[in-house]
Design a protein around this motif. Structure first.
Motif, PDB file in Angstrom:
ATOM      1  N   PRO A   1      65.501  57.317 -18.633  1.00 64.81           N
ATOM      2  CA  PRO A   1      66.217  56.036 -18.686  1.00 64.81           C
ATOM      3  C   PRO A   1      66.415  55.487 -20.095  1.00 64.81           C
ATOM      4  CG  PRO A   1      63.956  55.711 -17.989  1.00 64.81           C
ATOM      5  CD  PRO A   1      64.140  57.182 -18.134  1.00 64.81           C
ATOM      6  N   GLY A   2      67.545  55.850 -20.680  1.00 66.62           N
ATOM      7  CA  GLY A   2      67.988  55.217 -21.923  1.00 66.62           C
ATOM      8  C   GLY A   2      66.944  55.125 -23.008  1.00 66.62           C
ATOM      9  N   ILE A   3      66.897  53.953 -23.616  1.00 72.72           N
ATOM     10  CA  ILE A   3      66.081  53.767 -24.812  1.00 72.72           C
ATOM     11  C   ILE A   3      64.590  53.742 -24.483  1.00 72.72           C
ATOM     12  CG2 ILE A   3      66.074  51.224 -24.863  1.00 72.72           C
ATOM     13  CD1 ILE A   3      66.953  53.340 -27.904  1.00 72.72           C
ATOM     14  N   SER A   4      64.241  53.478 -23.232  1.00 71.84           N
ATOM     15  CA  SER A   4      62.808  53.404 -22.914  1.00 71.84           C
ATOM     16  C   SER A   4      62.152  54.785 -22.996  1.00 71.84           C
ATOM     17  CB  SER A   4      62.566  52.780 -21.549  1.00 71.84           C
ATOM     18  OG  SER A   4      63.286  53.439 -20.567  1.00 71.84           O
ATOM     19  N   VAL A   5      62.967  55.829 -23.149  1.00 76.50           N
ATOM     20  CA  VAL A   5      62.402  57.141 -23.426  1.00 76.50           C
ATOM     21  C   VAL A   5      61.669  57.092 -24.776  1.00 76.50           C
ATOM     22  CG1 VAL A   5      62.995  59.524 -23.988  1.00 76.50           C
ATOM     23  CG2 VAL A   5      64.074  58.397 -22.055  1.00 76.50           C
ATOM     24  N   LEU A   6      62.208  56.279 -25.700  1.00 77.27           N
ATOM     25  CA  LEU A   6      61.612  56.218 -27.038  1.00 77.27           C
ATOM     26  C   LEU A   6      60.466  55.221 -27.143  1.00 77.27           C
ATOM     27  CD1 LEU A   6      64.808  56.302 -29.271  1.00 77.27           C
ATOM     28  CD2 LEU A   6      63.329  58.183 -28.590  1.00 77.27           C
ATOM     29  N   ILE A   7      60.525  54.124 -26.373  1.00 75.75           N
ATOM     30  CA  ILE A   7      59.498  53.108 -26.582  1.00 75.75           C
ATOM     31  C   ILE A   7      58.626  52.840 -25.369  1.00 75.75           C
ATOM     32  CG2 ILE A   7      60.579  51.856 -28.482  1.00 75.75           C
ATOM     33  CD1 ILE A   7      61.953  50.087 -26.464  1.00 75.75           C
ATOM     34  N   GLY A   8      59.017  53.354 -24.183  1.00 82.41           N
ATOM     35  CA  GLY A   8      58.286  52.925 -22.987  1.00 82.41           C
ATOM     36  C   GLY A   8      57.328  53.953 -22.426  1.00 82.41           C
ATOM     37  N   GLY A   9      57.527  54.233 -21.136  1.00 80.50           N
ATOM     38  CA  GLY A   9      56.578  55.033 -20.371  1.00 80.50           C
ATOM     39  C   GLY A   9      56.375  56.449 -20.871  1.00 80.50           C
ATOM     40  N   MET A  10      57.364  56.992 -21.580  1.00 81.89           N
ATOM     41  CA  MET A  10      57.231  58.356 -22.090  1.00 81.89           C
ATOM     42  C   MET A  10      55.991  58.490 -22.981  1.00 81.89           C
ATOM     43  SD  MET A  10      59.006  61.218 -21.962  1.00 81.89           S
ATOM     44  CE  MET A  10      60.621  61.697 -22.464  1.00 81.89           C
ATOM     45  N   TRP A  11      55.681  57.422 -23.726  1.00 79.48           N
ATOM     46  CA  TRP A  11      54.489  57.443 -24.579  1.00 79.48           C
ATOM     47  C   TRP A  11      53.216  57.550 -23.756  1.00 79.48           C
ATOM     48  CZ3 TRP A  11      53.934  58.622 -29.366  1.00 79.48           C
ATOM     49  CH2 TRP A  11      54.997  58.433 -30.255  1.00 79.48           C
ATOM     50  N   ILE A  12      53.224  56.840 -22.630  1.00 84.95           N
ATOM     51  CA  ILE A  12      52.033  56.835 -21.775  1.00 84.95           C
ATOM     52  C   ILE A  12      51.808  58.244 -21.221  1.00 84.95           C
ATOM     53  CG2 ILE A  12      50.922  55.701 -19.808  1.00 84.95           C
ATOM     54  CD1 ILE A  12      51.720  53.821 -22.139  1.00 84.95           C
ATOM     55  N   MET A  13      52.907  58.859 -20.765  1.00 83.53           N
ATOM     56  CA  MET A  13      52.817  60.227 -20.229  1.00 83.53           C
ATOM     57  C   MET A  13      52.254  61.172 -21.300  1.00 83.53           C
ATOM     58  SD  MET A  13      54.066  59.980 -17.157  1.00 83.53           S
ATOM     59  CE  MET A  13      54.454  61.630 -16.575  1.00 83.53           C
ATOM     60  N   ASN A  14      52.790  61.049 -22.507  1.00 86.02           N
ATOM     61  CA  ASN A  14      52.383  61.949 -23.581  1.00 86.02           C
ATOM     62  C   ASN A  14      50.944  61.730 -24.027  1.00 86.02           C
ATOM     63  OD1 ASN A  14      54.275  63.972 -24.579  1.00 86.02           O
ATOM     64  ND2 ASN A  14      55.689  62.275 -24.719  1.00 86.02           N
ATOM     65  N   LEU A  15      50.556  60.454 -24.145  1.00 85.68           N
ATOM     66  CA  LEU A  15      49.179  60.176 -24.577  1.00 85.68           C
ATOM     67  C   LEU A  15      48.185  60.684 -23.560  1.00 85.68           C
ATOM     68  CD1 LEU A  15      49.237  56.617 -26.157  1.00 85.68           C
ATOM     69  CD2 LEU A  15      48.445  58.735 -27.233  1.00 85.68           C
ATOM     70  N   SER A  16      48.509  60.468 -22.302  1.00 88.47           N
ATOM     71  CA  SER A  16      47.616  60.918 -21.245  1.00 88.47           C
ATOM     72  C   SER A  16      47.462  62.434 -21.304  1.00 88.47           C
ATOM     73  CB  SER A  16      48.181  60.510 -19.892  1.00 88.47           C
ATOM     74  OG  SER A  16      47.542  61.230 -18.879  1.00 88.47           O
ATOM     75  N   TYR A  17      48.582  63.124 -21.481  1.00 86.65           N
ATOM     76  CA  TYR A  17      48.547  64.583 -21.439  1.00 86.65           C
ATOM     77  C   TYR A  17      47.866  65.183 -22.665  1.00 86.65           C
ATOM     78  CZ  TYR A  17      49.938  69.414 -20.993  1.00 86.65           C
ATOM     79  OH  TYR A  17      49.907  70.784 -20.892  1.00 86.65           O
ATOM     80  N   TRP A  18      48.263  64.710 -23.851  1.00 89.63           N
ATOM     81  CA  TRP A  18      47.761  65.334 -25.079  1.00 89.63           C
ATOM     82  C   TRP A  18      46.447  64.735 -25.557  1.00 89.63           C
ATOM     83  CZ3 TRP A  18      49.810  69.795 -26.287  1.00 89.63           C
ATOM     84  CH2 TRP A  18      51.121  70.062 -25.885  1.00 89.63           C
ATOM     85  N   GLY A  19      46.140  63.523 -25.119  1.00 86.59           N
ATOM     86  CA  GLY A  19      44.980  62.843 -25.674  1.00 86.59           C
ATOM     87  C   GLY A  19      43.775  62.767 -24.773  1.00 86.59           C
ATOM     88  N   PHE A  20      44.003  62.666 -23.441  1.00 85.83           N
ATOM     89  CA  PHE A  20      42.870  62.381 -22.551  1.00 85.83           C
ATOM     90  C   PHE A  20      42.789  63.383 -21.414  1.00 85.83           C
ATOM     91  CE2 PHE A  20      44.677  58.127 -23.839  1.00 85.83           C
ATOM     92  CZ  PHE A  20      43.835  57.986 -24.931  1.00 85.83           C
ATOM     93  N   ASN A  21      43.170  64.618 -21.692  1.00 85.03           N
ATOM     94  CA  ASN A  21      43.311  65.584 -20.630  1.00 85.03           C
ATOM     95  C   ASN A  21      42.400  66.756 -20.954  1.00 85.03           C
ATOM     96  OD1 ASN A  21      44.254  67.624 -18.981  1.00 85.03           O
ATOM     97  ND2 ASN A  21      46.399  67.315 -19.494  1.00 85.03           N
ATOM     98  N   GLN A  22      41.412  66.976 -20.125  1.00 86.41           N
ATOM     99  CA  GLN A  22      40.402  68.010 -20.375  1.00 86.41           C
ATOM    100  C   GLN A  22      41.041  69.333 -20.775  1.00 86.41           C
ATOM    101  OE1 GLN A  22      37.193  67.638 -20.360  1.00 86.41           O
ATOM    102  NE2 GLN A  22      36.681  69.749 -20.731  1.00 86.41           N
ATOM    103  N   TYR A  23      42.096  69.650 -20.025  1.00 87.17           N
ATOM    104  CA  TYR A  23      42.716  70.954 -20.109  1.00 87.17           C
ATOM    105  C   TYR A  23      43.285  71.199 -21.505  1.00 87.17           C
ATOM    106  CZ  TYR A  23      46.925  73.689 -18.827  1.00 87.17           C
ATOM    107  OH  TYR A  23      47.942  74.562 -18.745  1.00 87.17           O
ATOM    108  N   ILE A  24      43.692  70.128 -22.167  1.00 84.07           N
ATOM    109  CA  ILE A  24      44.235  70.246 -23.516  1.00 84.07           C
ATOM    110  C   ILE A  24      43.132  70.041 -24.562  1.00 84.07           C
ATOM    111  CG2 ILE A  24      45.737  69.045 -25.160  1.00 84.07           C
ATOM    112  CD1 ILE A  24      47.229  70.892 -23.232  1.00 84.07           C
ATOM    113  N   ILE A  25      42.409  68.940 -24.435  1.00 87.10           N
ATOM    114  CA  ILE A  25      41.447  68.548 -25.459  1.00 87.10           C
ATOM    115  C   ILE A  25      40.274  69.528 -25.581  1.00 87.10           C
ATOM    116  CG2 ILE A  25      39.665  66.798 -25.917  1.00 87.10           C
ATOM    117  CD1 ILE A  25      42.197  65.932 -27.070  1.00 87.10           C
ATOM    118  N   GLN A  26      39.972  70.234 -24.496  1.00 85.70           N
ATOM    119  CA  GLN A  26      38.834  71.161 -24.517  1.00 85.70           C
ATOM    120  C   GLN A  26      38.896  72.129 -25.705  1.00 85.70           C
ATOM    121  OE1 GLN A  26      37.864  72.524 -20.653  1.00 85.70           O
ATOM    122  NE2 GLN A  26      36.391  74.038 -21.333  1.00 85.70           N
TER     123      GLN A  26
END
Length: 476
Positions: free
Chosen positions: A244-269
């Protein structure tokens, strides 16, 4: 069209598979008289160098669903789907600079363990249970299912056989050595992946220009399908729902990315297994660099396929279609790269499942019997069982989905906002309590479901952003 592989192609794949198995056993060997302990098995003895961390992050992240699913999405919506990748690169840098040092300082094995240190035991258990469920029933099953789909569309092999072969192969090279076997073989998987991807991109572009080279092909692509290069969709666009438009840059996309790359055992391990904080950070920067390359390897062939074969159904056939253009022998190599992407993700996933189960749950419920040797045995048993369960439920769960990439995003999106809220409160809000954290966790699921039912036209990324804000308030 099944792209019939020749004998030479299968030979390449078999040689690769044997090589990988031998290498994995070789890197997993222990010095004489040293028994594998939990640190060796789950955290590669905390000895990983930066190149292994970076390669392993990417190998764990990229799987068939990314290669097949993303080029399928690119076939339909074009370059915009790459914003996932470029944003991920940025997120990685943020994680490496601000979040990782905190985790390394605590010398943890798992993410739930960090939550117990910061909040209390209940939070650890709730999150451990949740992650195990998602890893086994969403991630592991979808990697198996989409992987077998990929094999089916390339070789014509029945999906159920493909699924079993992939699962058993992934287990056979990672079960003995644990994370060390996975991480140290990932460098080969990634070299193969990048090489295979560049080859496909080059060949599809060359095909577009009628044999006049890749650059000419790219120019043609921009010329003939300029709309495929829109990075931000307006609300009139049929794809606004997904991106959805500009919210790709400032909104929920960040939450998805932080969760995946920052707080996810499978990655952080992987990063927790670094031999020093500096190596961990260098590894993360290396992974970010590889992430920047990904759109070339995955998105470009998808867009090219849209011009070469305009009426593919389903669009997820775009990448296998592109593979049919390869000469004999190289087909086998690119196919091996595809298998590499799948099995490295499967192996990483089962290792994380066994780490969370063993270190967060088993150790708590059976505190009297926690000799290191016993815990490693439990870890292996869990990794094996998780794979068997996923093989059994993959088809019933995923047999009916069209664009599986969206299913995974959608489902994980129910929980993502809560996870990010809990960790950020844990990091930055000194007054945050365990009850607040539990409220955010439960709120995340309840609110997401509510919005999905009451306000279905709200794009999913915006929903994630909105629920995140509400969860943060709940958590305070």
């Amino acid at each position: 069209p099944a792209m019939h592989l020749q004998f030479a192609d299968y030979a390449v794949v078999v040689v690769y598979a044997i090589f990988l198995l031998v290498l994995a056993q070789w890197v997993s060997r222990e010095k004489k008289g040293h028994e594998k302990n939990t640190q060796d098995y789950f955290l590669a003895g905390r000895s990983l160098p930066w190149w292994a961390i970076g390669a392993s992050l990417i190998a764990a992240n990229i799987s068939a669903e990314q290669i097949i699913g993303m080029s399928g999405s690119a076939y339909v919506m074009g370059m915009a789907i790459a914003s996932y990748e470029w944003m991920a690169a940025l997120t990685l840098i943020i994680v490496g600079k601000y979040l990782l040092p905190v985790f390394l300082k605590h010398r943890i094995y798992t993410m739930p363990q960090f939550l117990e240190q910061r909040f209390d035991h209940r939070v650890r258990m709730v999150m451990a249970t949740f992650w195990l469920g998602v890893y086994v029933f969403v991630n592991l099953t979808s990697i198996l299912w989409l992987g077998s789909l990929a094999i089916n569309s390339v070789t014509g092999l029945d999906q159920v056989y493909g699924l079993v072969i992939l699962g058993l192969f992934a287990i056979s090279y990672s079960l003995y050595g644990g994370l060390k076997a996975v991480a140290l073989t990932d460098i080969i998987q990634v070299v193969l992946l990048v090489f295979g991807g560049l080859l496909i991109a080059w060949i599809t572009l060359n095909q577009l220009s009628g044999g006049e080279g890749a650059i000419a092909g790219f120019a043609q692509m921009i010329d003939r399908a300029p709309e495929k290069f829109d990075m931000i969709f307006s609300s009139e666009s049929e794809f606004y729902q997904y991106l959805p438009g500009i919210s790709v840059l400032i909104g929920g996309m960040w939450i998805m990315n932080l969760s995946y790359w920052g707080f996810n055992q499978y990655i952080i391990q992987r990063a927790l297994a670094a031999k020093s904080p500096q190596e961990a950070q260098k590894g993360i920067v290396f992974a970010a660099f590889l992430k920047m390359l990904m759109p070339i390897l995955v998105v470009v062939p998808g867009i090219a396929a849209a011009l070469l074969v305009p009426d593919l159904n389903p669009p997820d056939k775009a990448y296998p279609m592109a593979m049919t253009l390869l000469p004999i022998g190289l087909k086998g190599l690119v196919f091996a790269a595809l298998i590499a992407a799948i099995v490295s993700s499967l192996a990483s996933m089962t290792n994380s499942i066994s780490t969370i189960f063993t270190m967060d749950m088993y150790k708590h419920f059976k505190p009297e019997d926690t000799s290191q040797k016993h815990l490693v045995t439990v870890g292996r048993a869990v990794a094996f069982s998780a794979m068997i369960i996923a093989m059994v439920v993959a088809k019933p769960l995923l047999g009916g989905f069209d664009q599986a990439f969206q299913y995974i995003q959608e489902f994980t999106g129910f929980f993502t906002p809560g996870i990010v809220a809990i960790f950020l409160l844990g990091f930055f809000y000194k007054k945050g309590t365990a009850n607040g954290a539990l409220a955010a966790a439960i709120g995340s699921f309840v609110l997401s479901l509510l919005f999905k039912l009451v306000w279905p036209e709200l794009p999913f990324i915006d929903r994630v952003g909105l629920v995140f804000v509400l969860c943060t308030v709940l958590g305070m």
